[in-house]
Design a protein around this motif. Structure first.
Motif, PDB file in Angstrom:
ATOM      1  N   LYS A 277       0.839  -1.209   0.000  1.00  0.00           N
ATOM      2  CA  LYS A 277       0.000   0.000   0.000  1.00  0.00           C
ATOM      3  C   LYS A 277       0.875   1.261   0.000  1.00  0.00           C
ATOM      4  CE  LYS A 277      -3.520  -0.084   2.902  1.00  0.00           C
ATOM      5  NZ  LYS A 277      -4.259  -0.338   4.172  1.00  0.00           N
ATOM      6  N   GLU A 278       1.930   1.261   0.794  1.00  0.00           N
ATOM      7  CA  GLU A 278       2.827   2.412   0.838  1.00  0.00           C
ATOM      8  C   GLU A 278       3.473   2.671  -0.523  1.00  0.00           C
ATOM      9  OE1 GLU A 278       4.656   2.976   5.270  1.00  0.00           O
ATOM     10  OE2 GLU A 278       5.634   1.478   4.003  1.00  0.00           O
ATOM     11  N   MET A 279       3.949   1.597  -1.146  1.00  0.00           N
ATOM     12  CA  MET A 279       4.638   1.747  -2.424  1.00  0.00           C
ATOM     13  C   MET A 279       3.677   2.181  -3.527  1.00  0.00           C
ATOM     14  SD  MET A 279       7.193  -1.529  -2.084  1.00  0.00           S
ATOM     15  CE  MET A 279       7.922  -1.383  -3.702  1.00  0.00           C
ATOM     16  N   THR A 280       2.452   1.679  -3.480  1.00  0.00           N
ATOM     17  CA  THR A 280       1.444   2.098  -4.450  1.00  0.00           C
ATOM     18  C   THR A 280       1.131   3.574  -4.286  1.00  0.00           C
ATOM     19  OG1 THR A 280       0.471  -0.122  -4.445  1.00  0.00           O
ATOM     20  CG2 THR A 280      -0.885   1.661  -5.313  1.00  0.00           C
ATOM     21  N   ASP A 281       1.019   4.027  -3.054  1.00  0.00           N
ATOM     22  CA  ASP A 281       0.764   5.436  -2.772  1.00  0.00           C
ATOM     23  C   ASP A 281       1.876   6.310  -3.341  1.00  0.00           C
ATOM     24  OD1 ASP A 281      -0.433   7.727  -1.623  1.00  0.00           O
ATOM     25  OD2 ASP A 281       0.857   7.551   0.139  1.00  0.00           O
ATOM     26  N   ALA A 282       3.127   5.886  -3.139  1.00  0.00           N
ATOM     27  CA  ALA A 282       4.272   6.656  -3.641  1.00  0.00           C
ATOM     28  C   ALA A 282       4.263   6.717  -5.172  1.00  0.00           C
ATOM     29  CB  ALA A 282       5.571   6.036  -3.141  1.00  0.00           C
ATOM     30  N   LEU A 283       3.924   5.601  -5.810  1.00  0.00           N
ATOM     31  CA  LEU A 283       3.867   5.578  -7.270  1.00  0.00           C
ATOM     32  C   LEU A 283       2.743   6.465  -7.798  1.00  0.00           C
ATOM     33  CD1 LEU A 283       4.613   1.850  -8.235  1.00  0.00           C
ATOM     34  CD2 LEU A 283       5.969   3.862  -8.830  1.00  0.00           C
ATOM     35  N   CYS A 284       1.621   6.469  -7.104  1.00  0.00           N
ATOM     36  CA  CYS A 284       0.511   7.327  -7.517  1.00  0.00           C
ATOM     37  C   CYS A 284       0.919   8.802  -7.482  1.00  0.00           C
ATOM     38  CB  CYS A 284      -0.705   7.104  -6.610  1.00  0.00           C
ATOM     39  SG  CYS A 284      -1.549   5.541  -6.900  1.00  0.00           S
ATOM     40  N   LYS A 387       5.280  18.528   0.010  1.00  0.00           N
ATOM     41  CA  LYS A 387       6.481  17.690   0.088  1.00  0.00           C
ATOM     42  C   LYS A 387       7.685  18.379  -0.554  1.00  0.00           C
ATOM     43  CE  LYS A 387       4.199  13.153   0.281  1.00  0.00           C
ATOM     44  NZ  LYS A 387       5.044  12.438   1.255  1.00  0.00           N
ATOM     45  N   LYS A 388       7.454  19.040  -1.683  1.00  0.00           N
ATOM     46  CA  LYS A 388       8.555  19.720  -2.369  1.00  0.00           C
ATOM     47  C   LYS A 388       9.063  20.908  -1.561  1.00  0.00           C
ATOM     48  CE  LYS A 388       7.284  18.350  -7.064  1.00  0.00           C
ATOM     49  NZ  LYS A 388       6.742  18.791  -8.378  1.00  0.00           N
ATOM     50  N   LYS A 389       8.166  21.563  -0.844  1.00  0.00           N
ATOM     51  CA  LYS A 389       8.553  22.754  -0.088  1.00  0.00           C
ATOM     52  C   LYS A 389       9.169  22.408   1.269  1.00  0.00           C
ATOM     53  CE  LYS A 389       6.833  27.286   1.317  1.00  0.00           C
ATOM     54  NZ  LYS A 389       5.684  28.240   1.299  1.00  0.00           N
ATOM     55  N   TYR A 390       8.598  21.389   1.946  1.00  0.00           N
ATOM     56  CA  TYR A 390       9.018  21.115   3.322  1.00  0.00           C
ATOM     57  C   TYR A 390       9.702  19.754   3.506  1.00  0.00           C
ATOM     58  CZ  TYR A 390       5.969  25.090   4.282  1.00  0.00           C
ATOM     59  OH  TYR A 390       5.388  26.329   4.294  1.00  0.00           O
ATOM     60  N   GLY A 391       9.841  18.983   2.446  1.00  0.00           N
ATOM     61  CA  GLY A 391      10.467  17.670   2.577  1.00  0.00           C
ATOM     62  C   GLY A 391       9.463  16.548   2.417  1.00  0.00           C
ATOM     63  N   ARG A 392       9.957  15.391   1.980  1.00  0.00           N
ATOM     64  CA  ARG A 392       9.062  14.273   1.648  1.00  0.00           C
ATOM     65  C   ARG A 392       8.325  13.708   2.852  1.00  0.00           C
ATOM     66  NH1 ARG A 392      12.510  10.316  -2.151  1.00  0.00           N
ATOM     67  NH2 ARG A 392      14.136  10.806  -0.632  1.00  0.00           N
ATOM     68  N   ASN A 393       8.862  13.929   4.058  1.00  0.00           N
ATOM     69  CA  ASN A 393       8.187  13.432   5.258  1.00  0.00           C
ATOM     70  C   ASN A 393       7.307  14.491   5.925  1.00  0.00           C
ATOM     71  OD1 ASN A 393       8.906  10.716   5.345  1.00  0.00           O
ATOM     72  ND2 ASN A 393      10.901  11.171   6.277  1.00  0.00           N
ATOM     73  N   THR A 406       7.767   1.450   6.057  1.00  0.00           N
ATOM     74  CA  THR A 406       9.124   1.820   5.627  1.00  0.00           C
ATOM     75  C   THR A 406       9.176   3.169   4.913  1.00  0.00           C
ATOM     76  OG1 THR A 406       8.887   0.658   3.502  1.00  0.00           O
ATOM     77  CG2 THR A 406       9.767  -0.612   5.362  1.00  0.00           C
ATOM     78  N   THR A 407       8.034   3.778   4.648  1.00  0.00           N
ATOM     79  CA  THR A 407       7.999   5.002   3.842  1.00  0.00           C
ATOM     80  C   THR A 407       8.820   6.132   4.451  1.00  0.00           C
ATOM     81  OG1 THR A 407       5.892   4.563   2.757  1.00  0.00           O
ATOM     82  CG2 THR A 407       6.499   6.867   3.029  1.00  0.00           C
ATOM     83  N   ILE A 408       8.679   6.373   5.744  1.00  0.00           N
ATOM     84  CA  ILE A 408       9.371   7.496   6.377  1.00  0.00           C
ATOM     85  C   ILE A 408      10.882   7.331   6.259  1.00  0.00           C
ATOM     86  CG2 ILE A 408       9.806   8.651   8.588  1.00  0.00           C
ATOM     87  CD1 ILE A 408       6.871   8.082   9.312  1.00  0.00           C
TER      88      ILE A 408
END
Length: 421
Positions: A277-284, A387-393, A406-408
């Motif tokens: 689910k995490e990886m799918t979210d990132a790909l989306c 995310k682009k302005k403040y970081g991916r996390n 594992t996303t964070i």
């Protein structure tokens, strides 16, 4: 056709050299390995310094394979720093060669078509190579090696094999010299694009050298390797028809986006479901960022190394083309539950979005809620801006906070390794 001249430049033990330079140490005399100390001794060293290679230690070895008596510095990977160094060195290439004549092969290797520059600079290819290498050394502290060839393949082989045996670290090959000096060279794996599997199949025919490949019966090679035999035969003679112009003009018939990871430990079926689910979210989000949509998703699951089982994989097609996580996730989870054995622990996985197209060609079915789709798109754009302005996390889903997530941690990495930030 005008004979062309290519350079292939490699940054020697690049990651390890950068770490030495940042410490004010000589990369050629300092024992240093780039490896994450937080991982087990089975972790692979991303690079080792030339002095460690001189001791017979293999590059990309695992930490436990370094002899106990060897004293060395263990450097934590800093991928962001390596990318910055690589970009600086690319700027050096641009001082001499136009970007249209440069192909970046990897973070530490590049091909340069110098054919039309030699007469302009009134120097030989070797002199130009040395000039560029000296510029790199003086401005970054990184030692480079180079291969010169009358085609891209010969430049690469000159770098990988010939350059190691000359004082100025610049090798040269044309077809005649290649056949004269390397037709009997062993092992075959020293040659570009010749792997252990190819060598094994060739040895079953009694073929041990490039000269023997060149003089083998072509129909036998085609029967064993199929269409790949054509490239093998050409390379055996030192031929390569691809030019820099071909590389620059190449456009793939179809494209995809994928994400994969090797897990830090064995994961249960339910734990890995979260990772999917995490990886799918990132790909989306990546699809939305690039303005793409997909209608097909593939999944590969690799079980624990201890089981010795083959990975399982599958593909599912959606009734719509989209980048919406809400729409895609039911398809992905149905595929996951269909192909995976729930009893076996999982160690690696990858998710791929296939045949991606521009979102202008987004397709719908009769049940599509257009308002919901537009809402999803706006939410994705807002998330990307944050995310682009403040970081991916700066913005994560609640599921990412679960213990197995594992996303964070992956958001702090580049290419699966620590960014150094």
């Amino acid at each position: 056709m005008k004979e062309r001249t290519y350079l292939c430049i490699d940054l020697k033990s690049f990651y390890a050299s950068v770490e030495c330079v940042k410490r004010g140490l000589d990369p050629l005399t300092t024992n240093l390995a780039v490896a994450d100390p937080e991982r087990s001794e089975k972790t692979i060293c991303l690079a080792i310094s030339p002095s460690m290679k001189a001791l017979g230690i293999k590059n990309r070895c695992r930490v436990f394979q370094i002899p106990k008596g060897v004293k060395y510095i263990k450097a934590v990977p800093r991928m962001k720093l390596y990318i910055e160094y690589s970009a600086d060195i690319y700027e050096i290439y641009l001082k001499y060669i136009a970007k249209e004549d440069i192909h970046v092969y990897s973070i530490d290797e590049a091909f340069l078509d110098v054919t039309d520059y030699l007469s302009m600079y009134r120097i030989s290819a070797r002199e130009l190579a040395v000039r560029i290498m000296t510029d790199i050394k003086e401005n970054t502290g990184i030692t480079a090696t180079a291969g010169i060839g009358t085609n891209l393949y010969l430049a690469k082989v000159a770098l990988d094999i010939t350059a190691k045996h000359v004082k100025d670290n610049v090798g040269y090959l044309d077809e005649e010299l290649y056949q004269k000096t390397l037709w009997n060279h062993r092992p075959l794996t020293d040659f570009w694009r010749v792997g252990a599997g190819t060598v094994k199949r060739l040895s079953s025919m009694g073929i041990m050298t490039m000269g023997e490949v060149a003089h083998a019966q072509e129909e036998v090679l085609y029967r064993m390797f199929g269409i790949d035999a054509e490239l093998l035969i050409d390379h055996a003679w030192g031929r390569e028809s691809t030019t820099m112009a071909d590389i620059k003009s190449y456009k793939p018939k179809s494209s995809s986006l994928s994400s994969g990871q090797v897990l830090s430990r064995d994961y249960s079926f339910e734990e890995c479901r979260l990772i999917v689910k995490e990886m799918t979210d990132a790909l989306c989000l990546e699809l939305a960022d690039k303005g793409f949509v997909t209608q097909s998703i593939s999944l590969m699951i690799g079980y624990s190394n201890e089981l010795g089982l083959k990975p399982v994989s599958g593909t599912t097609s959606m009734t719509v083309s989209t980048s919406s996580y809400r729409v895609m996730i039911p398809y992905v989870l149905e595929l996951y539950e269909r192909i995976v054995d729930k009893k076996n622990p999982i160690r690696r996985l990858s998710v791929s979005c296939n045949s991606i197209t521009d979102e202008a060609y987004e397709q719908y079915d009769l049940f599509t809620d257009f308002a919901e789709m537009e809402r999803d798109r706006k939410l994705q754009k807002a998330a990307l801006e944050i995310k682009k302005k403040y970081g991916r996390n700066a913005l994560v889903r609640g599921m990412d906070l679960q213990e197995a997530g594992t996303t964070i941690e992956r958001n702090r990495q580049i290419g699966g390794h620590k960014s150094g930030e």
